[in-house]
Motif scaffolding. Structure first.
Motif, PDB file in Angstrom:
ATOM      1  N   LYS A   3       1.415  -0.937  -0.035  1.00 30.03           N
ATOM      2  CA  LYS A   3      -0.100   0.363   0.161  1.00 30.03           C
ATOM      3  C   LYS A   3       1.044   1.320  -0.099  1.00 30.03           C
ATOM      4  O   LYS A   3       2.149   1.687   0.621  1.00 30.03           O
ATOM      5  CB  LYS A   3      -1.023   0.061   1.266  1.00 30.03           C
ATOM      6  CG  LYS A   3      -2.263  -1.137   1.151  1.00 30.03           C
ATOM      7  CD  LYS A   3      -2.889  -0.639   2.413  1.00 30.03           C
ATOM      8  CE  LYS A   3      -4.306  -2.387   2.190  1.00 30.03           C
ATOM      9  NZ  LYS A   3      -5.593  -1.466   2.798  1.00 30.03           N
TER      10      LYS A   3
ATOM     11  N   LEU B 249      -7.300  -6.130  -5.831  1.00 34.14           N
ATOM     12  CA  LEU B 249      -7.792  -4.258  -6.369  1.00 34.14           C
ATOM     13  C   LEU B 249      -8.995  -3.958  -6.736  1.00 34.14           C
ATOM     14  O   LEU B 249      -9.230  -2.854  -6.563  1.00 34.14           O
ATOM     15  CB  LEU B 249      -6.669  -3.741  -7.016  1.00 34.14           C
ATOM     16  CG  LEU B 249      -5.823  -4.420  -6.557  1.00 34.14           C
ATOM     17  CD1 LEU B 249      -4.788  -4.077  -7.413  1.00 34.14           C
ATOM     18  CD2 LEU B 249      -5.462  -4.067  -4.870  1.00 34.14           C
ATOM     19  N   GLY B 250     -10.624  -5.233  -7.628  1.00 31.85           N
ATOM     20  CA  GLY B 250     -11.286  -4.247  -8.265  1.00 31.85           C
ATOM     21  C   GLY B 250     -11.139  -4.650  -9.767  1.00 31.85           C
ATOM     22  O   GLY B 250      -9.951  -4.697 -10.279  1.00 31.85           O
TER      23      GLY B 250
ATOM     24  N   LEU C 196      -8.637  -1.993 -12.697  1.00 33.08           N
ATOM     25  CA  LEU C 196      -7.423  -2.102 -12.287  1.00 33.08           C
ATOM     26  C   LEU C 196      -6.838  -0.968 -13.498  1.00 33.08           C
ATOM     27  O   LEU C 196      -6.980  -0.927 -14.233  1.00 33.08           O
ATOM     28  CB  LEU C 196      -6.895  -3.071 -12.980  1.00 33.08           C
ATOM     29  CG  LEU C 196      -7.582  -4.447 -11.623  1.00 33.08           C
ATOM     30  CD1 LEU C 196      -6.100  -6.147 -12.468  1.00 33.08           C
ATOM     31  CD2 LEU C 196      -6.253  -3.684 -10.605  1.00 33.08           C
TER      32      LEU C 196
ATOM     33  N   ASN D 103      -4.909  -0.002  -7.844  1.00 31.31           N
ATOM     34  CA  ASN D 103      -6.450  -0.180  -7.486  1.00 31.31           C
ATOM     35  C   ASN D 103      -6.562   1.509  -8.084  1.00 31.31           C
ATOM     36  O   ASN D 103      -5.774   2.239  -8.244  1.00 31.31           O
ATOM     37  CB  ASN D 103      -6.229  -0.555  -6.618  1.00 31.31           C
ATOM     38  CG  ASN D 103      -6.099   0.956  -5.368  1.00 31.31           C
ATOM     39  OD1 ASN D 103      -5.048   1.225  -5.521  1.00 31.31           O
ATOM     40  ND2 ASN D 103      -6.320   0.652  -4.449  1.00 31.31           N
ATOM     41  N   LYS D 104      -7.956   2.055  -8.679  1.00 26.40           N
ATOM     42  CA  LYS D 104      -7.724   3.222  -8.901  1.00 26.40           C
ATOM     43  C   LYS D 104      -7.670   3.651  -8.020  1.00 26.40           C
ATOM     44  O   LYS D 104      -7.969   4.624  -8.590  1.00 26.40           O
ATOM     45  CB  LYS D 104     -10.026   2.926  -9.391  1.00 26.40           C
ATOM     46  CG  LYS D 104     -10.694   2.766  -8.182  1.00 26.40           C
ATOM     47  CD  LYS D 104     -12.336   2.913  -8.180  1.00 26.40           C
ATOM     48  CE  LYS D 104     -13.291   2.456  -7.656  1.00 26.40           C
ATOM     49  NZ  LYS D 104     -14.343   2.831  -7.910  1.00 26.40           N
ATOM     50  N   GLU D 105      -8.066   3.725  -6.526  1.00 26.22           N
ATOM     51  CA  GLU D 105      -7.671   4.972  -5.994  1.00 26.22           C
ATOM     52  C   GLU D 105      -5.949   4.983  -5.482  1.00 26.22           C
ATOM     53  O   GLU D 105      -5.645   6.331  -4.869  1.00 26.22           O
ATOM     54  CB  GLU D 105      -7.808   4.301  -4.254  1.00 26.22           C
ATOM     55  CG  GLU D 105      -9.947   4.129  -4.284  1.00 26.22           C
ATOM     56  CD  GLU D 105     -10.211   2.884  -4.624  1.00 26.22           C
ATOM     57  OE1 GLU D 105     -11.452   2.916  -4.475  1.00 26.22           O
ATOM     58  OE2 GLU D 105      -9.410   1.756  -4.980  1.00 26.22           O
TER      59      GLU D 105
ATOM     60  N   GLU E 291      -3.256   0.843  -3.583  1.00 22.43           N
ATOM     61  CA  GLU E 291      -2.414  -0.427  -3.176  1.00 22.43           C
ATOM     62  C   GLU E 291      -2.001  -1.022  -5.117  1.00 22.43           C
ATOM     63  O   GLU E 291      -2.829  -0.407  -5.830  1.00 22.43           O
ATOM     64  CB  GLU E 291      -3.940  -1.153  -3.006  1.00 22.43           C
ATOM     65  CG  GLU E 291      -3.081  -2.433  -2.275  1.00 22.43           C
ATOM     66  CD  GLU E 291      -3.995  -3.269  -1.698  1.00 22.43           C
ATOM     67  OE1 GLU E 291      -4.531  -4.271  -1.594  1.00 22.43           O
ATOM     68  OE2 GLU E 291      -5.545  -2.662  -1.405  1.00 22.43           O
TER      69      GLU E 291
END
Length: 146
Positions: A61, A103-104, A107, A130-132, A135
């Motif tokens: 992270k 991660l969703g 990606l 991940n989109k944020e 991570e």
């Protein structure tokens, strides 16, 4: 006895050369970037040594700000992360814990090819983010052309 001592020396040398037994922070510095950004939280790392390659698998992270620094640390280009997840995990035999799909759906894939050791060796880095942008599943694969 001499063969045993020789085998121990060779094993110790291989461990040192491949990164096995290194602290996770040292592995990150060597594989991803130096210095280690202050926000990085290492979740899991491992090194896989094969006949002609060494693979560094890292899950971590990071703050979005340090992610920007990380992204600019190499000449990373975007790639189709959803397509490549399966090829990386299946073809290279990623460890069971290394799963960018966690991660969703959104990606971000970043990759670069480098030659860190000599003109005969080749390496590539891939990051699944991940989109944020906080991570990352990262892999550095070195392969040797003899």
């Amino acid at each position: 006895m001499t063969r045993f001592c020789f085998a121990l020396m060779v094993a110790a040398l291989l461990l040192q050369m491949t990164g096995c037994g290194k602290q996770p922070e040292d592995l990150f510095r060597e594989a991803v970037m130096e210095p280690l950004p202050s926000s990085v939280q290492l979740i899991k790392t491992s090194v896989t040594v094969k006949m002609s390659s060494t693979e560094n698998w890292i899950h971590f992270k990071v703050s979005p700000e340090d992610y920007k620094t990380l992204r600019s640390s190499e000449a990373f280009a975007l790639f189709d992360a959803k397509r490549d997840v399966k090829s990386i995990t299946d073809y290279h035999g990623a460890p069971d814990w290394w799963n960018p799909a966690l991660l969703g759906d959104e990606l971000i894939g970043l990759e670069c090819e480098i030659a860190p050791h000599s003109g005969f060796d080749r390496s590539f880095k891939k990051m699944f983010v991940n989109k944020e942008r906080n991570e990352v599943f990262f892999v550095l694969i070195n392969w040797y052309n003899y």
